[in-house]
Motif scaffolding. Structure first.
Motif, PDB file in Angstrom:
ATOM      1  N   TYR A 180       0.828  -1.190   0.000  1.00 24.79           N
ATOM      2  CA  TYR A 180       0.000   0.000   0.000  1.00 24.79           C
ATOM      3  C   TYR A 180       0.869   1.249   0.000  1.00 24.79           C
ATOM      4  CZ  TYR A 180      -2.903   3.681   2.125  1.00 24.79           C
ATOM      5  OH  TYR A 180      -3.563   4.847   2.395  1.00 24.79           O
ATOM      6  N   SER A 181       0.452   2.225  -0.779  1.00 26.82           N
ATOM      7  CA  SER A 181       1.067   3.544  -0.671  1.00 26.82           C
ATOM      8  C   SER A 181       0.033   4.605  -1.055  1.00 26.82           C
ATOM      9  CB  SER A 181       2.304   3.617  -1.568  1.00 26.82           C
ATOM     10  OG  SER A 181       2.925   4.873  -1.401  1.00 26.82           O
ATOM     11  N   ASP A 182       0.454   5.849  -1.067  1.00 31.22           N
ATOM     12  CA  ASP A 182      -0.501   6.940  -1.307  1.00 31.22           C
ATOM     13  C   ASP A 182       0.097   7.928  -2.298  1.00 31.22           C
ATOM     14  OD1 ASP A 182      -3.096   8.263   0.315  1.00 31.22           O
ATOM     15  OD2 ASP A 182      -1.783   9.726  -0.666  1.00 31.22           O
ATOM     16  N   VAL A 183      -0.768   8.488  -3.133  1.00 23.29           N
ATOM     17  CA  VAL A 183      -0.350   9.398  -4.202  1.00 23.29           C
ATOM     18  C   VAL A 183       0.130  10.744  -3.652  1.00 23.29           C
ATOM     19  CG1 VAL A 183      -2.685  10.303  -4.542  1.00 23.29           C
ATOM     20  CG2 VAL A 183      -1.106  10.244  -6.483  1.00 23.29           C
ATOM     21  N   GLY A 184      -0.309  11.089  -2.441  1.00 22.56           N
ATOM     22  CA  GLY A 184      -0.002  12.406  -1.882  1.00 22.56           C
ATOM     23  C   GLY A 184       1.217  12.404  -0.976  1.00 22.56           C
ATOM     24  N   ASN A 185       1.341  13.451  -0.186  1.00 22.24           N
ATOM     25  CA  ASN A 185       2.492  13.593   0.702  1.00 22.24           C
ATOM     26  C   ASN A 185       2.444  12.667   1.916  1.00 22.24           C
ATOM     27  OD1 ASN A 185       4.229  15.656  -0.442  1.00 22.24           O
ATOM     28  ND2 ASN A 185       2.489  17.040  -0.204  1.00 22.24           N
ATOM     29  N   GLY A 212      -5.600   7.716  -2.278  1.00 19.24           N
ATOM     30  CA  GLY A 212      -5.687   9.095  -2.759  1.00 19.24           C
ATOM     31  C   GLY A 212      -5.837  10.153  -1.678  1.00 19.24           C
ATOM     32  N   CYS A 213      -5.321   9.857  -0.481  1.00 27.14           N
ATOM     33  CA  CYS A 213      -5.440  10.853   0.601  1.00 27.14           C
ATOM     34  C   CYS A 213      -4.359  11.932   0.477  1.00 27.14           C
ATOM     35  CB  CYS A 213      -5.297  10.172   1.962  1.00 27.14           C
ATOM     36  SG  CYS A 213      -6.771   9.283   2.465  1.00 27.14           S
ATOM     37  N   ASN A 214      -4.600  13.052   1.110  1.00 28.10           N
ATOM     38  CA  ASN A 214      -3.611  14.125   1.246  1.00 28.10           C
ATOM     39  C   ASN A 214      -2.988  14.539  -0.082  1.00 28.10           C
ATOM     40  OD1 ASN A 214      -3.871  14.201   4.127  1.00 28.10           O
ATOM     41  ND2 ASN A 214      -2.840  12.227   4.115  1.00 28.10           N
ATOM     42  N   SER A 273      -5.005  18.371  -5.151  1.00 31.19           N
ATOM     43  CA  SER A 273      -6.083  18.645  -6.111  1.00 31.19           C
ATOM     44  C   SER A 273      -6.372  17.406  -6.951  1.00 31.19           C
ATOM     45  CB  SER A 273      -5.677  19.782  -7.045  1.00 31.19           C
ATOM     46  OG  SER A 273      -4.626  19.328  -7.876  1.00 31.19           O
ATOM     47  N   LEU A 274      -7.503  17.438  -7.613  1.00 29.91           N
ATOM     48  CA  LEU A 274      -7.865  16.337  -8.512  1.00 29.91           C
ATOM     49  C   LEU A 274      -6.833  16.179  -9.629  1.00 29.91           C
ATOM     50  CD1 LEU A 274     -11.652  16.147  -9.421  1.00 29.91           C
ATOM     51  CD2 LEU A 274     -10.079  14.283  -8.942  1.00 29.91           C
ATOM     52  N   GLU A 275      -6.274  17.315 -10.086  1.00 27.59           N
ATOM     53  CA  GLU A 275      -5.272  17.251 -11.160  1.00 27.59           C
ATOM     54  C   GLU A 275      -4.031  16.503 -10.674  1.00 27.59           C
ATOM     55  OE1 GLU A 275      -6.939  20.175 -10.461  1.00 27.59           O
ATOM     56  OE2 GLU A 275      -8.230  19.853 -12.219  1.00 27.59           O
ATOM     57  N   LEU A 276      -3.577  16.866  -9.454  1.00 30.11           N
ATOM     58  CA  LEU A 276      -2.408  16.184  -8.885  1.00 30.11           C
ATOM     59  C   LEU A 276      -2.681  14.696  -8.690  1.00 30.11           C
ATOM     60  CD1 LEU A 276      -1.035  18.671  -6.181  1.00 30.11           C
ATOM     61  CD2 LEU A 276       0.112  17.918  -8.270  1.00 30.11           C
ATOM     62  N   TYR A 321      -1.556   9.302 -10.204  1.00 29.97           N
ATOM     63  CA  TYR A 321      -1.960   7.929 -10.538  1.00 29.97           C
ATOM     64  C   TYR A 321      -1.328   7.495 -11.853  1.00 29.97           C
ATOM     65  CZ  TYR A 321      -5.479   7.470  -6.812  1.00 29.97           C
ATOM     66  OH  TYR A 321      -6.114   7.351  -5.602  1.00 29.97           O
ATOM     67  N   ARG A 322      -1.317   8.445 -12.822  1.00 28.73           N
ATOM     68  CA  ARG A 322      -0.743   8.117 -14.121  1.00 28.73           C
ATOM     69  C   ARG A 322       0.768   7.882 -13.971  1.00 28.73           C
ATOM     70  NH1 ARG A 322       1.606  10.225 -18.524  1.00 28.73           N
ATOM     71  NH2 ARG A 322       2.095  12.150 -17.436  1.00 28.73           N
ATOM     72  N   ARG A 323       1.421   8.760 -13.232  1.00 26.54           N
ATOM     73  CA  ARG A 323       2.879   8.640 -13.095  1.00 26.54           C
ATOM     74  C   ARG A 323       3.273   7.372 -12.352  1.00 26.54           C
ATOM     75  NH1 ARG A 323       5.771  13.832 -11.132  1.00 26.54           N
ATOM     76  NH2 ARG A 323       7.424  12.266 -11.104  1.00 26.54           N
ATOM     77  N   MET A 324       2.515   6.993 -11.348  1.00 25.00           N
ATOM     78  CA  MET A 324       2.854   5.756 -10.638  1.00 25.00           C
ATOM     79  C   MET A 324       2.652   4.557 -11.561  1.00 25.00           C
ATOM     80  SD  MET A 324       4.212   4.264  -8.190  1.00 25.00           S
ATOM     81  CE  MET A 324       4.304   4.590  -6.452  1.00 25.00           C
ATOM     82  N   SER A 325       1.629   4.618 -12.410  1.00 19.58           N
ATOM     83  CA  SER A 325       1.417   3.483 -13.314  1.00 19.58           C
ATOM     84  C   SER A 325       2.611   3.347 -14.270  1.00 19.58           C
ATOM     85  CB  SER A 325       0.057   3.635 -14.027  1.00 19.58           C
ATOM     86  OG  SER A 325       0.202   3.775 -15.392  1.00 19.58           O
TER      87      SER A 325
END
Ligand SMILES: *[C@@H]1O[C@H](CO)[C@@H](O)[C@H](O)[C@H]1NC(C)=O
Ligand SMILES: *[C@@H]1O[C@H](CO)[C@@H](O)[C@H](O)[C@H]1NC(C)=O
Ligand SMILES: *[C@@H]1O[C@H](CO)[C@@H](O)[C@H](O)[C@H]1NC(C)=O
Length: 357
Positions: free
Chosen positions: A125-130, A162-164, A167-170, A175-179
């Motif tokens: 598990y990880s998160d897209v935000g900080n 998708g916490c923290n 914005s929706l753009e970030l 998500y795209r960059r991690m993929s």
């Protein structure tokens, strides 16, 4: 909340499914199946005070043992997934994520090796935000490094939350960059993103826990099968009733969930408290679910014409009908103009398989 209102959240599953199956790279061609710690064990980190519940190497080793020894792996539940709260509060001196050293003394690499030795796969598990939802280090600004770290540990699935995220753009960009970062590692890693703005993250099967009645458990299993939803249990495999185990390992229901045609089911009729759902299956068959949303009273009969199914084609000229849930039973052969009367308990579901003759 999810447990108190099982019938409301069956509706959100459909949207959650796409995430896990977006890439056509040979992974997750049918809904992934496994076990995830979140709904049952949450962020329990007190290993001294509550060792049986603590999110730790020990917990995952014990689940892996159960999954291999008690029929779960053989039924198809192959991913053992770590959710939030596995990390140390800070990255290491080279900026890499690391497991909490006290709760995961051997690190994730050793756990992955153990899980693989049992014929299972490991999810992380990880998160897209900080920060993750529970406040641990997030992957923002570290997508490539984290993907490489997970690959080097032998991880097979990433749940990316998708916490923290500012914005929706970030979020979409992250998500795209991690993929892309996962792809670049060259390791096959199933990628499951969570869209917290649209969905409550409650797509886990909570059968075998404390919140669901038997009828609600049947409904959850039946609707997950109809909607081709990922089958991720979140329960305690060390303490599970024989009934819950039997339901979760039911071969016919799992076969519907995993049907190779890969079509998702949909609602075809709503009549007061009843919903009629169908899912086209391979081999000219349909799965049909009759769901009774009423929460009070006793069993009620729902009658529908077989011409409602498959736009009238499911039973042309006749079909055999088999009940899969709540108990399996052959109903026999029906002509396409027949009606079926199905008795359904409050909050329960009857799942049928209809095969053209
Ligand atoms: C993470 O924090 C940095 C610095 O405060 C900020 O610039 C960035 O937008 C944050 N990232 C997200 C995804 O919110
Ligand atoms: C990376 O992406 C390409 C193109 O979509 C795909 O063919 C390949 O299988 C992917 N590799 C991995 C490891 O996912
Ligand atoms: C439901 O159908 C069964 C069998 O057809 C019948 O015995 C029963 O009385 C019906 N129940 C109700 C509430 O109509």
């Amino acid at each position: 909340m999810a447990m108190a209102m099982p019938l409301r959240w069956v509706a959100v599953v459909a949207a959650a499914v796409a995430a896990a199956m977006a890439l056509d790279n040979g992974l997750a061609r049918t809904p992934p199946m496994g076990w995830l710690h979140w709904e049952r064990f949450l962020c329990a980190t007190d290993c001294r005070g509550d060792p049986r519940r603590c999110v730790s190497e020990q917990l995952f080793v014990e689940m892996a043992d159960r999954m291999a020894a008690e029929g779960w792996r053989d039924a198809g539940y192959e991913f053992l997934c770590i959710d939030d709260c596995w990390m140390a509060p800070t990255r290491d001196e080279r900026g890499r994520l690391r497991a909490d050293p006290e709760r995961f003394p051997g690190g994730i690499r050793r756990l992955a090796d153990y899980v693989h030795s049992k014929g299972l796969k490991l999810g992380i598990y990880s998160d897209v935000g900080n920060r993750t939802c529970a406040g641990f280090p997030g992957s923002y600004d570290h997508y490539d490094l984290d993907a490489q770290t997970f690959a080097s540990w032998g991880v097979d699935l990433l749940k990316f939350d998708g916490c923290n995220c500012g914005s929706l753009e970030l979020l979409a960009e992250g998500y795209r960059r991690m993929s892309l970062a996962l792809n670049k590692t060259g390791r096959s890693i199933v990628y499951a993103c969570e869209w917290p703005f649209y969905l409550r993250p409650v797509q886990q099967l909570v059968i075998g826990n404390f919140g669901l009645s038997w009828d609600q458990s049947v409904t959850q299993m039946a609707m997950w099968a109809i909607m081709a939803a990922p089958l991720f249990m979140s329960n305690d495999l060390r303490h599970i009733s024989p009934e819950a185990k039997c339901l979760l390992q039911n071969k016919e229901v799992i076969a519907i969930n995993q049907d190779p045609l890969g079509k998702q089911g949909y609602q075809i009729l709503k009549d007061k408290n009843f919903e009629l759902w169908e899912r086209p299956l391979s081999g000219q068959a349909y799965a049909v679910a009759v769901l009774n949303q009423q929460e009070i009273g006793g069993p009620q009969n729902f009658t529908f014409s077989l011409t409602f199914l498959g736009s009238g084609l499911a039973c042309n000229p006749a079909c055999s009908v088999r009940q899969v849930l709540p108990a399996s039973r052959d109903w026999g052969v029906y002509s396409w103009i027949s009606s079926l009367s199905v008795g359904v308990n409050p909050t329960g579901t009857v799942l049928l398989k209809v095969m053209a003759l």
